[in-house]
Scaffold this motif. Structure first.
Motif, PDB file in Angstrom:
ATOM      1  N   ASP A   1       0.867  -1.169   0.000  1.00  0.00           N
ATOM      2  CA  ASP A   1       0.000   0.000   0.000  1.00  0.00           C
ATOM      3  C   ASP A   1       0.908   1.225   0.000  1.00  0.00           C
ATOM      4  OD1 ASP A   1      -1.611   2.158   0.537  1.00  0.00           O
ATOM      5  OD2 ASP A   1      -2.586   1.289   2.290  1.00  0.00           O
TER       6      ASP A   1
ATOM      7  N   GLY B   1       0.467   4.165   0.613  1.00  0.00           N
ATOM      8  CA  GLY B   1       0.226   5.052   1.739  1.00  0.00           C
ATOM      9  C   GLY B   1       0.882   4.571   3.021  1.00  0.00           C
ATOM     10  N   ARG B   2       1.293   3.288   3.039  1.00  0.00           N
ATOM     11  CA  ARG B   2       1.963   2.710   4.203  1.00  0.00           C
ATOM     12  C   ARG B   2       3.159   1.882   3.717  1.00  0.00           C
ATOM     13  NH1 ARG B   2      -2.252  -0.582   7.631  1.00  0.00           N
ATOM     14  NH2 ARG B   2      -2.449  -1.624   5.612  1.00  0.00           N
TER      15      ARG B   2
ATOM     16  N   GLU C   1       5.923   1.153   4.802  1.00  0.00           N
ATOM     17  CA  GLU C   1       6.687   0.356   5.764  1.00  0.00           C
ATOM     18  C   GLU C   1       6.051  -0.997   6.041  1.00  0.00           C
ATOM     19  OE1 GLU C   1       3.498   2.373   8.126  1.00  0.00           O
ATOM     20  OE2 GLU C   1       4.778   2.889   6.414  1.00  0.00           O
ATOM     21  N   ARG C   2       4.844  -1.251   5.540  1.00  0.00           N
ATOM     22  CA  ARG C   2       4.117  -2.477   5.858  1.00  0.00           C
ATOM     23  C   ARG C   2       3.682  -3.204   4.595  1.00  0.00           C
ATOM     24  NH1 ARG C   2      -0.723  -1.155   9.821  1.00  0.00           N
ATOM     25  NH2 ARG C   2      -0.989  -3.396   9.491  1.00  0.00           N
TER      26      ARG C   2
END
Length: 321
Positions: free
Chosen positions: A93, A95-96, A98-99
């Motif tokens: 994603d 928008g994230r 780091e995950r």
């Protein structure tokens, strides 16, 4: 868990003949590299023997739309371009960053979306790890994409050595398609400490050893330290990348690179790519991100000259005795 154990689940063959470098497409279809210029780069890359295109559903960001995969698909339909391998990715994603999200349903949905946009089977690379999901579930889902004909092979990007080993060992043990490629962050220049983006996995010796042990091809990214080794950063994240690499150690290595390149009659960025291929214990196809045909040509010729990086040259570049 039901595991597909058909002949179609065998890993795809190695990327022999893919050329000395992979063409990165992060800006394809954006104002920085409009479709016409991107197609010009693709034409030049193919003419120079390149057969590995690296992309993702999140590449070519343009106001909420992502244009890289459609730009590549248009070129593939227009040219035919036999022998080309395309890497695309799943589980991120933007928008994230780091995950990762590697629930089996996410892997399969992302893979189906990329296949529809590209129009061809591709090497499905899992863009971030998701430690919440056991390795056997990830292996199963990735293998299902191969069995379904959506993916021609699988791989990992930004996975630690331990998790990469877990996936590869699990896949081998139960007869599934294991990772064919691994894409860590890797360049001659070290990053600042503390690391600004700790979720981006480096090509540690342990990581490279896993790749060699399981017959993977290494397709490292940020191979020129986001432009630092080529002389200057550019693009939307220039300030961020400069802060990540402009260190005393980085400047020292860049100066050594420049001196060695002059002595060898190479460009610094070409030598940096040659170094990656020369020192990797597994086959390495560094990802490049040129904006011009000249940059592309210099990068391809440099990457092809790995034989010129002798042990003495590598030691000098790395600052070893």
């Amino acid at each position: 868990m039901n595991s597909p154990r058909t002949a179609a689940a065998r890993p795809a063959p190695p990327l022999a003949g893919a050329g000395p470098a992979a063409l990165g497409t992060f800006e394809f279809g954006t104002a920085a590299l409009p479709a016409a210029r991107a197609h010009e780069l693709l034409d030049a890359y193919y003419e120079q023997g390149g057969r590995l295109i690296d992309t993702a559903p999140t590449y070519g960001p343009d106001g909420g739309t992502f244009r890289a995969e459609p730009t590549i698909a248009t070129w593939l339909r227009a040219t035919g371009a036999p022998g080309v391998h395309v890497i695309s990715k799943a589980g991120l994603d933007p928008g994230r960053p780091e995950r990762g999200d590697l629930r089996p349903e996410t892997i399969l949905a992302d893979a189906a979306g990329s296949a529809a946009r590209l129009g061809v089977p591709f090497i499905l690379v899992l863009h971030r790890d998701d430690p919440r999901i056991p390795a056997d579930e990830i292996a199963d889902a990735a293998s299902r994409a191969v069995v379904a004909g959506v993916a021609s092979g699988t791989g990992a990007s930004n996975w630690t050595a331990a998790r990469l080993e877990a996936w590869a060992a699990c896949a081998s043990r139960i007869g599934l398609a294991g990772p064919q490629v691994t894409a860590p962050l890797w360049s001659l220049a070290p990053r600042t400490v503390p690391i600004a983006e700790p979720w981006l996995a480096e090509a540690t010796p342990e990581h490279l050893a896993v790749a060699a042990r399981h017959g993977m091809t290494v397709t490292p990214y940020r191979t020129l330290a986001a432009g630092f080794l080529a002389g200057a950063h550019s693009g939307r994240h220039a300030a961020h990348h400069a802060a990540a690499y402009d260190t005393p150690a980085g400047r020292e290595r860049r100066e050594r690179l420049r001196r060695a390149a002059r002595a060898l009659g190479m460009t610094p960025h070409g030598l940096a790519l040659a170094w990656l291929r020369a020192v990797s214990p597994a086959p390495a196809i560094p990802v490049i991100g040129p904006r011009t045909v000249r940059q592309l040509t210099e990068s391809m010729s440099g990457a092809a000259a790995a034989h010129r990086v002798t042990p003495d040259v590598a030691a000098y570049l790395e600052g070893r005795p």
